[in-house]
Scaffold this motif. Sequence first.
Motif, PDB file in Angstrom:
ATOM      1  N   ARG A  35       1.103  -1.309   0.077  1.00  0.00           N
ATOM      2  CA  ARG A  35       0.347  -0.023   0.368  1.00  0.00           C
ATOM      3  C   ARG A  35       0.976   1.596   0.197  1.00  0.00           C
ATOM      4  NH1 ARG A  35      -1.057   3.596   4.121  1.00  0.00           N
ATOM      5  NH2 ARG A  35      -3.183   4.777   3.816  1.00  0.00           N
ATOM      6  N   ALA A  36       1.815   1.039   0.915  1.00  0.00           N
ATOM      7  CA  ALA A  36       3.313   1.970   0.634  1.00  0.00           C
ATOM      8  C   ALA A  36       3.559   2.722  -0.304  1.00  0.00           C
ATOM      9  CB  ALA A  36       4.158   2.264   1.834  1.00  0.00           C
ATOM     10  N   ALA A  37       3.935   1.202  -0.769  1.00  0.00           N
ATOM     11  CA  ALA A  37       4.818   1.737  -2.233  1.00  0.00           C
ATOM     12  C   ALA A  37       3.669   2.296  -3.561  1.00  0.00           C
ATOM     13  CB  ALA A  37       5.489   0.017  -2.908  1.00  0.00           C
ATOM     14  N   ARG A  38       2.186   1.623  -3.115  1.00  0.00           N
ATOM     15  CA  ARG A  38       1.495   2.160  -4.245  1.00  0.00           C
ATOM     16  C   ARG A  38       0.909   3.858  -4.533  1.00  0.00           C
ATOM     17  NH1 ARG A  38      -0.600  -2.283  -4.071  1.00  0.00           N
ATOM     18  NH2 ARG A  38      -2.161  -1.807  -1.974  1.00  0.00           N
ATOM     19  N   LEU A  39       1.356   4.160  -2.534  1.00  0.00           N
ATOM     20  CA  LEU A  39       0.725   5.850  -2.566  1.00  0.00           C
ATOM     21  C   LEU A  39       2.291   6.490  -2.524  1.00  0.00           C
ATOM     22  CD1 LEU A  39      -1.375   5.468   1.335  1.00  0.00           C
ATOM     23  CD2 LEU A  39      -2.233   6.705  -1.139  1.00  0.00           C
ATOM     24  N   ALA A  40       3.271   5.987  -1.890  1.00  0.00           N
ATOM     25  CA  ALA A  40       4.490   6.176  -2.875  1.00  0.00           C
ATOM     26  C   ALA A  40       4.309   7.284  -4.081  1.00  0.00           C
ATOM     27  CB  ALA A  40       5.607   6.596  -1.619  1.00  0.00           C
ATOM     28  N   ASP A  41       4.631   5.677  -5.042  1.00  0.00           N
ATOM     29  CA  ASP A  41       4.537   6.256  -6.548  1.00  0.00           C
ATOM     30  C   ASP A  41       3.282   7.261  -7.070  1.00  0.00           C
ATOM     31  OD1 ASP A  41       5.350   5.540  -8.943  1.00  0.00           O
ATOM     32  OD2 ASP A  41       3.104   4.589  -9.127  1.00  0.00           O
ATOM     33  N   ALA A  42       1.644   7.040  -6.545  1.00  0.00           N
ATOM     34  CA  ALA A  42       1.339   7.845  -6.884  1.00  0.00           C
ATOM     35  C   ALA A  42       1.396   8.857  -6.495  1.00  0.00           C
ATOM     36  CB  ALA A  42      -0.696   7.059  -6.626  1.00  0.00           C
ATOM     37  N   TYR A  43       1.774   9.359  -5.448  1.00  0.00           N
ATOM     38  CA  TYR A  43       2.571  10.882  -4.677  1.00  0.00           C
ATOM     39  C   TYR A  43       3.561  11.681  -6.200  1.00  0.00           C
ATOM     40  CZ  TYR A  43       4.621  14.612  -1.875  1.00  0.00           C
ATOM     41  OH  TYR A  43       5.351  15.610  -1.426  1.00  0.00           O
ATOM     42  N   HIS A  44       4.046  10.032  -6.364  1.00  0.00           N
ATOM     43  CA  HIS A  44       5.449  11.394  -6.965  1.00  0.00           C
ATOM     44  C   HIS A  44       5.188  10.802  -8.325  1.00  0.00           C
ATOM     45  CE1 HIS A  44       9.615  10.587  -9.280  1.00  0.00           C
ATOM     46  NE2 HIS A  44       9.106  11.776  -9.169  1.00  0.00           N
ATOM     47  N   LEU A  75       9.793   9.660  -2.819  1.00  0.00           N
ATOM     48  CA  LEU A  75       9.878   9.231  -0.853  1.00  0.00           C
ATOM     49  C   LEU A  75       9.945   7.737  -0.442  1.00  0.00           C
ATOM     50  CD1 LEU A  75       9.339   9.981   2.141  1.00  0.00           C
ATOM     51  CD2 LEU A  75       6.533  10.842   1.276  1.00  0.00           C
ATOM     52  N   TYR A  76      11.276   7.600  -0.018  1.00  0.00           N
ATOM     53  CA  TYR A  76      10.963   5.769   0.303  1.00  0.00           C
ATOM     54  C   TYR A  76      10.774   5.435   1.642  1.00  0.00           C
ATOM     55  CZ  TYR A  76      12.679   6.494  -4.317  1.00  0.00           C
ATOM     56  OH  TYR A  76      13.169   6.936  -5.606  1.00  0.00           O
ATOM     57  N   LEU A  95      14.335  11.042   0.024  1.00  0.00           N
ATOM     58  CA  LEU A  95      13.781  10.901   1.295  1.00  0.00           C
ATOM     59  C   LEU A  95      13.397   9.600   1.561  1.00  0.00           C
ATOM     60  CD1 LEU A  95      14.367  11.616   4.668  1.00  0.00           C
ATOM     61  CD2 LEU A  95      11.690  11.958   4.465  1.00  0.00           C
ATOM     62  N   THR A  96      14.172   8.297   2.823  1.00  0.00           N
ATOM     63  CA  THR A  96      14.350   6.770   2.321  1.00  0.00           C
ATOM     64  C   THR A  96      14.325   6.818   4.158  1.00  0.00           C
ATOM     65  OG1 THR A  96      15.776   6.006   0.911  1.00  0.00           O
ATOM     66  CG2 THR A  96      15.073   4.711   3.253  1.00  0.00           C
ATOM     67  N   ALA A  97      12.681   6.453   4.510  1.00  0.00           N
ATOM     68  CA  ALA A  97      12.536   6.709   6.143  1.00  0.00           C
ATOM     69  C   ALA A  97      11.777   5.644   6.266  1.00  0.00           C
ATOM     70  CB  ALA A  97      11.049   8.062   6.351  1.00  0.00           C
ATOM     71  N   PRO A 113      18.712  17.213   0.456  1.00  0.00           N
ATOM     72  CA  PRO A 113      18.552  15.396  -0.252  1.00  0.00           C
ATOM     73  C   PRO A 113      19.616  14.357   0.421  1.00  0.00           C
ATOM     74  CG  PRO A 113      19.929  16.977  -1.201  1.00  0.00           C
ATOM     75  CD  PRO A 113      19.671  17.736  -0.374  1.00  0.00           C
ATOM     76  N   ASN A 114      18.152  13.060   0.119  1.00  0.00           N
ATOM     77  CA  ASN A 114      19.463  11.893  -0.060  1.00  0.00           C
ATOM     78  C   ASN A 114      19.302  11.424   1.499  1.00  0.00           C
ATOM     79  OD1 ASN A 114      19.261  11.145  -2.838  1.00  0.00           O
ATOM     80  ND2 ASN A 114      21.134  12.672  -2.537  1.00  0.00           N
ATOM     81  N   VAL A 115      18.604  12.003   2.502  1.00  0.00           N
ATOM     82  CA  VAL A 115      19.201  12.104   3.406  1.00  0.00           C
ATOM     83  C   VAL A 115      18.506  10.399   4.292  1.00  0.00           C
ATOM     84  CG1 VAL A 115      17.917  12.466   6.650  1.00  0.00           C
ATOM     85  CG2 VAL A 115      19.021  14.230   4.593  1.00  0.00           C
TER      86      VAL A 115
END
Length: 192
Positions: A35-44, A75-76, A95-97, A113-115
Amino acid sequence: MVDYFAGDSRTNRERMLAGDLYIADDPESARRARRAARLADAYHRAALADESAARSILTELVGSLGEGAVVRPPLYVDYGENITIGARTFVNYNLTALDVAPITIGEDCQIGPNVQLLTPTHPVDPEPRRAKLEAAEPITIGDNVWIGGGAIILPGVTIGDNSVIGAGAVVTRDVGANVVVVGNPARVIRRL
């Protein structure tokens, strides 16, 4: 091999959320990660076309998004739901969180960037590693903190208000308020 869960009827997800050792194979965690991967992709994708639509997707992805907070994609995240971003905080690209445990980012922060904000831990001893055990510890970032590009914040770290984390720093332990830290491992070079 040792049975680390003898007498423990909890699911691996329940162990994970409690901060205990777990194996990352829980079906509910896998569903939430997809779910998070789909939302992160949709957000991008939405951020490229429609900022207001993108914000609603980001609000759905993260646990809490403060007023005026900006997160530049991509965002990852592992789950997103364990992330709190305070008001007026700016998060730059990539950001990788890894939010296996809670990640709390205060108000008025600037994140380069890239934190990487990394809550998962892995055992040092060979036997638990063979069993593929993991654990997690929360990360807490105070208000008005600046984190330079490429910095890595490790599990269990708390960063005090008004502090600055230098670009590329690897923060392995708590940082007090009103200091500048740099290096690997990060160390205080100046009090503010």
